[in-house]
Scaffold this motif. Structure first.
Motif, short mmCIF file in Angstrom:
data_model
loop_
_atom_site.label_atom_id
_atom_site.label_comp_id
_atom_site.label_asym_id
_atom_site.label_seq_id
_atom_site.Cartn_x
_atom_site.Cartn_y
_atom_site.Cartn_z
N LYS A 1 44.09 25.50 35.97
CA LYS A 1 43.36 24.27 36.27
C LYS A 1 43.63 23.82 37.71
N ASP B 1 40.70 23.52 40.38
CA ASP B 1 40.46 22.22 41.01
C ASP B 1 40.50 22.34 42.53
N LYS B 2 41.47 23.05 43.05
CA LYS B 2 41.60 23.21 44.51
C LYS B 2 40.45 24.02 45.07
N SER C 1 37.46 24.39 43.86
CA SER C 1 36.14 23.79 43.66
C SER C 1 35.91 22.56 44.55
N LYS C 2 36.93 22.12 45.25
CA LYS C 2 36.78 20.97 46.14
C LYS C 2 36.71 21.45 47.57
#
Length: 129
Positions: free
Chosen positions: A119, A123-124, A126-127
């Motif tokens: 996760k 998260d990293k 996808s940003k």
């Protein structure tokens, strides 16, 4: 080169680099000292409520040693006391107990830790940077 070989090669390269970076971040953050200190303090706190008689005896001994610590250091006896502790195997026994506790935690929570790691990576990635 087929897609499986390409993915395997990229996975190997990226995960090897990720391992190195996680290690370097842990060292830079002094992770083990910080986490270990908190784990041991919390564990000793729980022992104080579960085994008050045994822990109070140890506390009394540590309190006495703490009160004479300045004199011990000024006389150069602290190295001698540390040597005695090593000779008695207290440091090794404590190390082994702590390692077994952490290993049990990692083994029992491996799947959850993997989910946390995946996760965090997703998260990293996808940003925007």
């Amino acid at each position: 080169m087929d897609i499986d070989s390409l993915v395997g090669s990229l996975k190997s390269q990226v995960l090897g680099s990720l391992e190195k970076e996680v290690y370097e971040q842990a060292v830079a953050a002094n992770l083990v000292d910080t986490v270990l200190r908190e784990l041991v303090v919390s564990a000793v706190g729980r022992l104080q409520t579960q085994m008050p008689a045994a822990v109070s005896g140890v506390s009394a001994l540590l309190g006495f040693l703490g009160s004479v610590a300045p004199a011990v250091q000024s006389l150069g006896l602290d190295a001698h006391i540390a040597s005695m502790i090593r000779q008695l195997g207290v440091d090794t026994a404590m190390r082994d107990s702590v390692i077994r506790g952490i290993t049990r935690y990692l083994e029992a929570n491996g799947a959850h830790l993997m989910e946390v790691a995946v996760k965090a990576a997703v998260d990293k990635l996808s940003k925007p940077a």
